[in-house]
Design a protein around this motif. Sequence first.
Motif, short mmCIF file in Angstrom:
data_model
loop_
_atom_site.label_atom_id
_atom_site.label_comp_id
_atom_site.label_asym_id
_atom_site.label_seq_id
_atom_site.Cartn_x
_atom_site.Cartn_y
_atom_site.Cartn_z
N GLU A 99 -67.39 44.57 -102.59
CA GLU A 99 -66.61 45.22 -101.54
C GLU A 99 -66.23 46.64 -101.94
O GLU A 99 -66.21 47.56 -101.10
CB GLU A 99 -65.38 44.38 -101.22
N LYS A 100 -65.92 46.85 -103.22
CA LYS A 100 -65.62 48.20 -103.69
C LYS A 100 -66.85 49.09 -103.59
O LYS A 100 -66.78 50.26 -103.20
CB LYS A 100 -65.13 48.16 -105.15
N LEU A 101 -67.97 48.52 -103.96
CA LEU A 101 -69.22 49.27 -103.88
C LEU A 101 -69.57 49.60 -102.43
O LEU A 101 -70.09 50.68 -102.13
CB LEU A 101 -70.34 48.44 -104.51
N ALA A 102 -69.25 48.67 -101.55
CA ALA A 102 -69.54 48.87 -100.12
C ALA A 102 -68.79 50.07 -99.57
O ALA A 102 -69.31 50.79 -98.71
CB ALA A 102 -69.17 47.61 -99.33
N VAL A 103 -67.59 50.30 -100.04
CA VAL A 103 -66.81 51.46 -99.58
C VAL A 103 -67.55 52.75 -99.92
O VAL A 103 -67.65 53.67 -99.10
CB VAL A 103 -65.41 51.46 -100.22
N LEU A 129 -71.40 44.74 -97.80
CA LEU A 129 -72.49 45.68 -98.07
C LEU A 129 -73.33 45.94 -96.82
O LEU A 129 -73.67 47.09 -96.52
CB LEU A 129 -73.38 45.13 -99.18
N ALA A 130 -73.64 44.87 -96.10
CA ALA A 130 -74.45 45.01 -94.89
C ALA A 130 -73.76 45.92 -93.87
O ALA A 130 -74.39 46.79 -93.27
CB ALA A 130 -74.74 43.64 -94.29
N ALA A 158 -75.28 38.73 -91.31
CA ALA A 158 -74.80 40.11 -91.39
C ALA A 158 -75.95 41.06 -91.71
O ALA A 158 -76.07 42.15 -91.13
CB ALA A 158 -73.70 40.24 -92.44
N LEU A 159 -76.82 40.65 -92.64
CA LEU A 159 -77.98 41.47 -92.97
C LEU A 159 -78.93 41.60 -91.78
O LEU A 159 -79.49 42.66 -91.52
CB LEU A 159 -78.73 40.87 -94.16
N SER A 160 -79.08 40.49 -91.07
CA SER A 160 -79.94 40.51 -89.89
C SER A 160 -79.43 41.51 -88.85
O SER A 160 -80.20 42.28 -88.27
CB SER A 160 -80.01 39.12 -89.26
#
Length: 275
Positions: A99-103, A129-130, A158-160
């Motif tokens: 989640e931190k990386l997603a930001v 991430l998606a 979510a990826l889809s």
Amino acid sequence: DLSWNRMRPEGARTVAFCLASNRGLNHIDLSGNNLGSDGTESICTVLADGTNNTLCSLDLTSNALGPAGVAPVALMLASCFSLTKLILNENALGAAGAEKLAVAMKTNRGLDTLGLDMNDIGDDGCVALARSVASNLGNHLNDLSLDSNGIGDTGALALSDTLKGSRHMSLNTVKLSGNAVTDDGARALLASAVSNAELFSLDVGTNKIRDSSIARDISDACVSNKVKAKELIATGKMKPKGSSGYAGNGSAIDGSTAGLEGSSNAVRSLEGLLD
């Protein structure tokens, strides 16, 4: 290659000092050095402040980062524009780390390849991430690897959604093997492979998919996309964003023109996939 040298945080500080004055290094592999969050911070701080603007590839596999170690990585991604490949496999990031990386991924426009295998990010991390990748219209991410992360149908859905979204067309390789996706999640991914003509590889091997025809259909759809894209590149109908022939609408390939989000590096990567 400085992998598996028992470097620890102390050695990382020495490497960081060298990176600060180096202007020719393009790739560094620090895998298996038990850098932890402190050692990782030393490396990432140098890259974040712009002192080194030549490094393109950084491998931090198996360095016990944990969720805490992601913070300096996230800061680096926000300001290090030369980095195109980042590998963080097997670092116990968990959902919190993802989640931190997603930001950071919401604003990053340089990364082409992101490896997050074996980090136990689960559905929550995958969803974060998606969504971040989908929301970043300027991202150049082509290759996302999420093997062996305990991702189930929620993450697959979510990826889809991201892969089917008309605004996001740069991601053409996704690795999801060794997860917990069932037939339902696989069907959603199949729909994205069919609707997104710029998706060329979607690996769903070793999941919980009982109907083998779904995985086969995903593979067939990706192969079909490759063939069509290769034909378009050969005829000059697929152009990189920013080139004179770019369609400008980010739409999927329609058989006549195509808008390929990303830089010329993304196109070279694409051509490599099609060989």
